[in-house]
Scaffold this motif. Structure first.
Motif, PDB file in Angstrom:
ATOM      1  N   ASP A   1       0.841  -1.186   0.000  1.00 16.03           N
ATOM      2  CA  ASP A   1       0.000   0.000   0.000  1.00 16.03           C
ATOM      3  C   ASP A   1       0.876   1.235   0.000  1.00 16.03           C
ATOM      4  O   ASP A   1       1.861   1.306   0.744  1.00 16.03           O
ATOM      5  N   PHE A   2       0.545   2.206  -0.845  1.00 17.01           N
ATOM      6  CA  PHE A   2       1.132   3.536  -0.754  1.00 17.01           C
ATOM      7  C   PHE A   2       0.207   4.344   0.148  1.00 17.01           C
ATOM      8  O   PHE A   2      -1.012   4.220   0.064  1.00 17.01           O
ATOM      9  N   ASN A   3       0.768   5.167   1.010  1.00 12.45           N
ATOM     10  CA  ASN A   3      -0.013   5.901   1.989  1.00 12.45           C
ATOM     11  C   ASN A   3       0.258   7.393   1.930  1.00 12.45           C
ATOM     12  O   ASN A   3       1.375   7.823   1.631  1.00 12.45           O
ATOM     13  N   SER A   4      -0.766   8.165   2.239  1.00  8.58           N
ATOM     14  CA  SER A   4      -0.669   9.607   2.389  1.00  8.58           C
ATOM     15  C   SER A   4      -1.268   9.974   3.734  1.00  8.58           C
ATOM     16  O   SER A   4      -2.155   9.287   4.242  1.00  8.58           O
ATOM     17  N   VAL A   5      -0.769  11.085   4.287  1.00  8.29           N
ATOM     18  CA  VAL A   5      -1.224  11.508   5.619  1.00  8.29           C
ATOM     19  C   VAL A   5      -1.573  12.991   5.585  1.00  8.29           C
ATOM     20  O   VAL A   5      -0.870  13.790   4.964  1.00  8.29           O
ATOM     21  N   LEU A   6      -2.652  13.334   6.286  1.00  6.57           N
ATOM     22  CA  LEU A   6      -3.019  14.722   6.530  1.00  6.57           C
ATOM     23  C   LEU A   6      -2.892  14.971   8.023  1.00  6.57           C
ATOM     24  O   LEU A   6      -3.488  14.250   8.829  1.00  6.57           O
ATOM     25  N   TRP A   7      -2.105  15.968   8.382  1.00  7.15           N
ATOM     26  CA  TRP A   7      -1.940  16.382   9.783  1.00  7.15           C
ATOM     27  C   TRP A   7      -2.713  17.685   9.925  1.00  7.15           C
ATOM     28  O   TRP A   7      -2.328  18.715   9.372  1.00  7.15           O
ATOM     29  N   VAL A   8      -3.827  17.641  10.652  1.00  6.73           N
ATOM     30  CA  VAL A   8      -4.682  18.811  10.834  1.00  6.73           C
ATOM     31  C   VAL A   8      -4.122  19.651  11.971  1.00  6.73           C
ATOM     32  O   VAL A   8      -3.963  19.170  13.091  1.00  6.73           O
ATOM     33  N   ARG A   9      -3.813  20.915  11.642  1.00  6.04           N
ATOM     34  CA  ARG A   9      -3.222  21.839  12.617  1.00  6.04           C
ATOM     35  C   ARG A   9      -3.940  23.175  12.513  1.00  6.04           C
ATOM     36  O   ARG A   9      -4.282  23.609  11.415  1.00  6.04           O
ATOM     37  N   SER A  10      -4.115  23.845  13.638  1.00  2.00           N
ATOM     38  CA  SER A  10      -4.747  25.166  13.616  1.00  2.00           C
ATOM     39  C   SER A  10      -3.891  26.178  12.860  1.00  2.00           C
ATOM     40  O   SER A  10      -4.403  27.143  12.290  1.00  2.00           O
ATOM     41  N   GLU A  11      -2.582  25.953  12.812  1.00  2.00           N
ATOM     42  CA  GLU A  11      -1.663  26.858  12.110  1.00  2.00           C
ATOM     43  C   GLU A  11      -1.642  26.613  10.610  1.00  2.00           C
ATOM     44  O   GLU A  11      -0.953  27.301   9.871  1.00  2.00           O
ATOM     45  N   GLY A  12      -2.357  25.615  10.149  1.00  2.00           N
ATOM     46  CA  GLY A  12      -2.375  25.219   8.743  1.00  2.00           C
ATOM     47  C   GLY A  12      -2.019  23.756   8.627  1.00  2.00           C
ATOM     48  O   GLY A  12      -0.987  23.317   9.127  1.00  2.00           O
ATOM     49  N   SER A  13      -2.863  23.004   7.990  1.00  2.00           N
ATOM     50  CA  SER A  13      -2.671  21.554   7.900  1.00  2.00           C
ATOM     51  C   SER A  13      -1.590  21.186   6.897  1.00  2.00           C
ATOM     52  O   SER A  13      -1.294  21.937   5.965  1.00  2.00           O
ATOM     53  N   VAL A  14      -1.009  20.008   7.106  1.00  2.00           N
ATOM     54  CA  VAL A  14       0.104  19.518   6.304  1.00  2.00           C
ATOM     55  C   VAL A  14      -0.285  18.176   5.682  1.00  2.00           C
ATOM     56  O   VAL A  14      -0.748  17.275   6.387  1.00  2.00           O
TER      57      VAL A  14
END
Length: 105
Positions: free
Chosen positions: A22-35
């Motif tokens: 599996d290839f994976n992607s991640v979203l890191w939700v941050r109040s300063e702007g998500s990555v």
């Protein structure tokens, strides 16, 4: 996207038959702007979910093999594209990070 082991992390994946992984992607939700890290293409559902979560401020590409949908996600979100400085000749980014450099505080 599905929530991962923390309330601020989401992920999506795609099975890659030639490598049997599996290839994976991640979203890191941050109040300063998500990555977003190493983005794969977003389904319509995932794109709507990303927008609901506030979009993204930065897209981090860990190596040129992981550019994947980075340029498309950048176009959709307006996020800054960040890649490794050692591969700056391989693809165009808005910013390059060196080994050990902090990308976000």
């Amino acid at each position: 996207m599905k929530r991962l082991h923390r309330m601020d992390l989401y992920g999506w994946s795609k099975f890659h038959e030639p490598l049997n992984i599996d290839f994976n992607s991640v979203l890191w939700v941050r109040s300063e702007g998500s990555v977003i890290i190493d983005p794969l293409p977003l389904s319509d559902h995932d794109l709507a979910h990303l927008r609901h979560l506030g979009g993204a401020a930065q897209i981090v590409i860990t190596n040129s093999m992981h550019l994947r949908a980075g340029l498309e996600v950048k176009r959709i979100t307006g996020a800054q594209l960040i890649g490794p400085i050692a591969e700056r000749e391989k693809f165009g980014c808005d910013r390059y990070a060196a080994d050990g450099e902090s990308i976000v505080p």
